[in-house]
Design an enzyme around this catalytic site. Structure first.
Site, PDB file in Angstrom:
ATOM      1  N   SER A  35      -3.252   6.707   5.416  1.00  0.00           N
ATOM      2  CA  SER A  35      -2.925   5.902   6.393  1.00  0.00           C
ATOM      3  C   SER A  35      -3.071   5.214   7.429  1.00  0.00           C
ATOM      4  CB  SER A  35      -1.348   6.428   6.833  1.00  0.00           C
ATOM      5  OG  SER A  35      -0.508   5.232   8.207  1.00  0.00           O
ATOM      6  N   LYS A  40       4.434   0.928   9.680  1.00  0.00           N
ATOM      7  CA  LYS A  40       4.567   2.372   9.323  1.00  0.00           C
ATOM      8  C   LYS A  40       6.456   2.590  10.314  1.00  0.00           C
ATOM      9  CE  LYS A  40       0.692   1.921   8.883  1.00  0.00           C
ATOM     10  NZ  LYS A  40      -0.602   2.333   7.428  1.00  0.00           N
ATOM     11  N   SER A  94       0.314  -0.956  -0.066  1.00  0.00           N
ATOM     12  CA  SER A  94       0.536  -0.348   0.310  1.00  0.00           C
ATOM     13  C   SER A  94       1.048   0.743  -0.134  1.00  0.00           C
ATOM     14  CB  SER A  94      -0.979  -0.045   1.227  1.00  0.00           C
ATOM     15  OG  SER A  94      -0.093   0.444   2.589  1.00  0.00           O
ATOM     16  N   SER A 128       0.848   3.724   2.148  1.00  0.00           N
ATOM     17  CA  SER A 128       1.075   4.443   4.001  1.00  0.00           C
ATOM     18  C   SER A 128       1.975   4.743   3.750  1.00  0.00           C
ATOM     19  CB  SER A 128      -0.178   3.263   4.267  1.00  0.00           C
ATOM     20  OG  SER A 128       1.102   2.825   5.532  1.00  0.00           O
TER      21      SER A 128
END
Length: 266
Positions: free
Chosen positions: A224, A137, A80, A82
């Site tokens: 996100s 993250k 993804s 994010s």
């Protein structure tokens, strides 16, 4: 089924087959081969059972892969956007499994403490709401930190995190996030780029990070799914620290970008 579990079982089963044969059956085969002859008088050829041959061949390979993947480095693919613009969809990354402590495979029990995550680290962890899913993250808050978010503004322990305008993002190979604004964020000494959309969704709030937990956010701040929505990441869920891109291949768009190979992750 969990790939790590499959790898552990494969290593264990192949090792047991090889060990059992070596202790109980191999010597008898060798003795028969040494004393026996066939009709033409030639010696008996020693034949190893096919299952044992496979186990002996695969066990060392499986063991090396298990040790490297569990304790040294593990590959992941970014699915993804994010963490854009730092990491793009289609990036294949390497994660240092030694960074946050050595853990037993499958059980995830820490057996050797090493270092703790620092603000600014890009960390892979098991999603708290579904530990079967791996997330990646940036660490924004460590235990004891007070985090405040209002729109595009971020505060850590009362200190406003400064942002410097960089420019308009052209988009990745698939034109994702084209037209978003790029800022250089200084996270208490750790500088990295973040993305904001003009009409992006804002999630405001204040959080105090509990002991042994971490507050995570993506660099693509308006796109996100992170700690602002589902809370903190327990220390036990940490997998490792991302440190390098080893390949970029966006399967959806068929894009290969050799320029990203070997790029460090900061």
């Amino acid at each position: 089924m969990d790939f790590t579990l499959i790898l552990v079982l494969g290593t264990l089963i192949s090792g047991l087959i090889w060990l059992t044969d070596s202790l109980l059956f191999k010597k008898a085969r060798v003795r028969r081969a040494a004393t026996g002859v066939v009709a033409d008088g030639s010696p008996v050829v020693l034949h190893e059972p096919l299952l044992v041959d496979y186990a002996r061949s695969f066990f060392p390979i499986l063991l090396v892969v298990l040790v490297v993947r569990s304790f040294i480095v593990e590959p992941f693919r970014i699915p993804s956007g994010s963490l854009m613009p730092t990491l793009l969809v289609g990036d294949f990354i390497l994660v240092n499994k030694f960074s946050y402590g050595l853990r037993l495979p499958v059980l995830d029990t820490k057996i050797l403490p090493t270092w703790e995550p620092k603000r600014g680290d890009i960390a892979v962890f098991r999603y708290p709401n579904d530990p079967k899913i791996d997330y990646i993250k940036r660490v924004i808050g460590v235990p004891g930190d007070h985090i405040r978010v209002e729109g595009n503004k971020l505060w850590v322990n009362g200190t406003p995190i400064t942002e410097t305008y960089v420019g308009v993002y052209p988009g990745d190979d698939g034109m994702r996030m084209a037209g978003a604004t790029v800022y250089r964020e200084n996270l208490l000494g750790v500088k990295h780029d973040v993305l904001f959309e003009k009409d992006g969704y804002e999630k405001n709030g204040e959080w105090v990070v509990p002991p042994h937990e971490y507050f995570m956010m993506g660099d693509n701040r308006d796109n996100s799914n992170d700690s602002r929505y589902w809370g903190f990441v327990p220390e036990a869920n940490l997998v490792g620290k991302a440190f390098m891109i080893w390949l970029h291949w966006d399967w959806k768009d068929g894009k290969f970008d050799a320029s990203r190979i070997g790029k460090g992750i900061h």
